[in-house]
Write a protein that holds these residues in place. Structure first.
Motif, PDB file in Angstrom:
ATOM      1  N   GLU A  55       0.819  -1.208   0.000  1.00 33.02           N
ATOM      2  CA  GLU A  55       0.000   0.000   0.000  1.00 33.02           C
ATOM      3  C   GLU A  55       0.851   1.255   0.000  1.00 33.02           C
ATOM      4  N   ASN A  56       1.908   1.253   0.790  1.00 28.72           N
ATOM      5  CA  ASN A  56       2.728   2.450   0.919  1.00 28.72           C
ATOM      6  C   ASN A  56       3.826   2.541  -0.118  1.00 28.72           C
ATOM      7  N   GLU A  57       4.379   1.397  -0.530  1.00 28.95           N
ATOM      8  CA  GLU A  57       5.479   1.434  -1.480  1.00 28.95           C
ATOM      9  C   GLU A  57       4.988   1.511  -2.904  1.00 28.95           C
ATOM     10  N   GLU A  58       3.874   0.876  -3.201  1.00 27.75           N
ATOM     11  CA  GLU A  58       3.455   0.781  -4.585  1.00 27.75           C
ATOM     12  C   GLU A  58       2.219   1.613  -4.908  1.00 27.75           C
ATOM     13  N   SER A  59       1.321   1.807  -3.941  1.00 26.71           N
ATOM     14  CA  SER A  59       0.174   2.696  -4.093  1.00 26.71           C
ATOM     15  C   SER A  59      -0.452   2.644  -5.474  1.00 26.71           C
ATOM     16  N   ALA A  60      -0.961   1.503  -5.854  1.00 28.98           N
ATOM     17  CA  ALA A  60      -1.496   1.337  -7.206  1.00 28.98           C
ATOM     18  C   ALA A  60      -2.958   1.758  -7.278  1.00 28.98           C
ATOM     19  N   LYS A  61      -3.247   2.973  -6.898  1.00 26.59           N
ATOM     20  CA  LYS A  61      -4.622   3.451  -6.931  1.00 26.59           C
ATOM     21  C   LYS A  61      -5.122   3.507  -8.369  1.00 26.59           C
ATOM     22  N   GLY A  62      -6.287   2.967  -8.582  1.00 24.42           N
ATOM     23  CA  GLY A  62      -6.890   3.032  -9.902  1.00 24.42           C
ATOM     24  C   GLY A  62      -6.369   1.976 -10.849  1.00 24.42           C
ATOM     25  N   ILE A  67      -2.133  -8.651  -9.054  1.00 24.34           N
ATOM     26  CA  ILE A  67      -0.973  -8.391  -8.191  1.00 24.34           C
ATOM     27  C   ILE A  67       0.265  -8.039  -9.002  1.00 24.34           C
ATOM     28  N   TYR A  68       0.398  -8.617 -10.207  1.00 24.94           N
ATOM     29  CA  TYR A  68       1.573  -8.298 -11.024  1.00 24.94           C
ATOM     30  C   TYR A  68       1.583  -6.817 -11.375  1.00 24.94           C
ATOM     31  N   LEU A  69       0.433  -6.277 -11.703  1.00 23.63           N
ATOM     32  CA  LEU A  69       0.374  -4.865 -12.065  1.00 23.63           C
ATOM     33  C   LEU A  69       0.657  -3.977 -10.853  1.00 23.63           C
ATOM     34  N   ARG A  70       0.135  -4.364  -9.687  1.00 24.62           N
ATOM     35  CA  ARG A  70       0.377  -3.558  -8.495  1.00 24.62           C
ATOM     36  C   ARG A  70       1.854  -3.529  -8.139  1.00 24.62           C
ATOM     37  N   MET A  71       2.558  -4.601  -8.494  1.00 30.62           N
ATOM     38  CA  MET A  71       3.987  -4.674  -8.174  1.00 30.62           C
ATOM     39  C   MET A  71       4.819  -3.682  -8.984  1.00 30.62           C
ATOM     40  N   GLN A  72       4.242  -3.096 -10.017  1.00 30.91           N
ATOM     41  CA  GLN A  72       5.017  -2.195 -10.861  1.00 30.91           C
ATOM     42  C   GLN A  72       5.201  -0.816 -10.230  1.00 30.91           C
ATOM     43  N   PHE A  73       4.359  -0.480  -9.253  1.00 31.44           N
ATOM     44  CA  PHE A  73       4.424   0.867  -8.708  1.00 31.44           C
ATOM     45  C   PHE A  73       5.479   0.997  -7.618  1.00 31.44           C
ATOM     46  N   PRO A  74       6.401   1.940  -7.767  1.00 31.34           N
ATOM     47  CA  PRO A  74       7.459   2.101  -6.779  1.00 31.34           C
ATOM     48  C   PRO A  74       7.067   3.015  -5.626  1.00 31.34           C
ATOM     49  N   LEU A  75       7.888   2.990  -4.620  1.00 32.46           N
ATOM     50  CA  LEU A  75       7.733   3.889  -3.479  1.00 32.46           C
ATOM     51  C   LEU A  75       7.692   5.325  -3.982  1.00 32.46           C
ATOM     52  N   GLY A  76       6.808   6.136  -3.400  1.00 32.09           N
ATOM     53  CA  GLY A  76       6.771   7.528  -3.795  1.00 32.09           C
ATOM     54  C   GLY A  76       5.635   7.865  -4.741  1.00 32.09           C
ATOM     55  N   ARG A  77       4.716   6.945  -4.983  1.00 29.48           N
ATOM     56  CA  ARG A  77       3.574   7.214  -5.858  1.00 29.48           C
ATOM     57  C   ARG A  77       2.735   8.346  -5.271  1.00 29.48           C
ATOM     58  N   GLN A  78       2.593   8.350  -3.958  1.00 26.27           N
ATOM     59  CA  GLN A  78       1.877   9.423  -3.283  1.00 26.27           C
ATOM     60  C   GLN A  78       2.904  10.312  -2.571  1.00 26.27           C
ATOM     61  N   LYS A  79       2.422  11.351  -1.916  1.00 26.97           N
ATOM     62  CA  LYS A  79       3.330  12.219  -1.177  1.00 26.97           C
ATOM     63  C   LYS A  79       4.021  11.417  -0.073  1.00 26.97           C
ATOM     64  N   SER A  80       5.235  11.815   0.251  1.00 30.16           N
ATOM     65  CA  SER A  80       6.015  11.091   1.238  1.00 30.16           C
ATOM     66  C   SER A  80       5.321  11.092   2.597  1.00 30.16           C
ATOM     67  N   THR A  81       5.402   9.959   3.267  1.00 31.86           N
ATOM     68  CA  THR A  81       4.885   9.845   4.618  1.00 31.86           C
ATOM     69  C   THR A  81       5.995   9.261   5.473  1.00 31.86           C
ATOM     70  N   ASP A  82       5.805   9.297   6.784  1.00 29.74           N
ATOM     71  CA  ASP A  82       6.795   8.724   7.690  1.00 29.74           C
ATOM     72  C   ASP A  82       6.986   7.250   7.404  1.00 29.74           C
ATOM     73  N   VAL A  83       5.886   6.550   7.116  1.00 30.29           N
ATOM     74  CA  VAL A  83       5.979   5.117   6.841  1.00 30.29           C
ATOM     75  C   VAL A  83       6.776   4.881   5.562  1.00 30.29           C
ATOM     76  N   GLN A  84       6.495   5.643   4.508  1.00 31.01           N
ATOM     77  CA  GLN A  84       7.226   5.495   3.257  1.00 31.01           C
ATOM     78  C   GLN A  84       8.715   5.748   3.452  1.00 31.01           C
ATOM     79  N   ASP A  85       9.026   6.785   4.224  1.00 28.10           N
ATOM     80  CA  ASP A  85      10.442   7.100   4.473  1.00 28.10           C
ATOM     81  C   ASP A  85      11.130   5.983   5.248  1.00 28.10           C
ATOM     82  N   LYS A  86      10.422   5.404   6.199  1.00 32.79           N
ATOM     83  CA  LYS A  86      10.993   4.293   6.968  1.00 32.79           C
ATOM     84  C   LYS A  86      11.212   3.076   6.072  1.00 32.79           C
TER      85      LYS A  86
END
Length: 205
Positions: A55-62, A67-86
């Motif tokens: 959810e936080n690393e790939e954020s494949a909204k829409g 699952i293969y498609l969701r795996m394509q999205f990298p960290l940073g799809r949404q604005k940075s959060t503490d969890v994403q930075d960690k």
């Protein structure tokens, strides 16, 4: 004679077949290949379920629920959060540990940035013409043409945002790459074999 330890980082355009090329390259060179393994280790280190990392690393909204498609999205799809930075910090530490431990291939996750100071590292960017990338989306991922176009656009934007956020430069910036190659010239096997030959030459293997 002890083999020289080295690391290859691979960043790639969506649809350029960068992941299967990396896997084939690992087979040819007989070294480990790390991609989702890094995510799983980060989840364990942070005591987070894999779904939380997704959810936080790939954020494949829409995107498709596939699952293969969701795996394509990298960290940073949404604005940075503490969890994403960690998550990024954990992955950075894991990449550093793997590179110190053994010769290996690191796919994505700003590996080129994380290992930019490593002496025996080769940084590769794999790209392909838009038409070829779209063909892979329709032929290999069974997407419609419109779905393929949307996926290419979304993933390109996500990967660029990720690299800019954590590395400070775009993933295709040639200033930070040793090799940039169009995978449509030689295909998966040919590209992997060509890269393996260059790497063997570089490290006197």
């Amino acid at each position: 004679m002890k083999k020289k330890k080295y690391v290859i980082t691979i960043t790639r355009q969506f649809g350029s077949m960068g992941r299967p090329i990396a896997k084939k390259l690992s087979d040819i060179l007989d070294i480990e290949y790390y991609d989702r393994d890094i995510v799983e280790q980060a989840a364990k280190r942070l005591n987070l379920p894999i779904s939380m990392i997704d959810e936080n690393e790939e954020s494949a909204k829409g995107a498709s629920k596939n699952i293969y498609l969701r795996m394509q999205f990298p960290l940073g799809r949404q604005k940075s959060t503490d969890v994403q930075d960690k998550i990024f910090e954990a992955q950075k530490n894991i990449i550093g540990f793997l590179a110190e431990r053994e010769s290996c291939i690191i796919v994505g996750r700003c590996g080129d940035f994380v290992l930019s100071e490593m002496e025996n590292a080769i940084h590769i960017f794999i790209f392909a013409p838009y038409e070829e990338r779209l063909r892979h989306c329709t032929d290999d991922l069974n997407l419609t043409v419109d779905e393929g176009k949307r996926m290419i656009k979304k993933v390109d934007e996500a990967r660029e945002a990720y690299h800019l956020q954590y590395a400070g430069y775009k993933p295709d910036d040639y200033h930070y790459k040793n090799i940039m190659i169009d995978s449509s010239l030689l295909g998966i096997d040919g590209t992997a074999e060509y890269l393996a030959a260059l790497i063997k030459m570089k490290f006197d293997m």
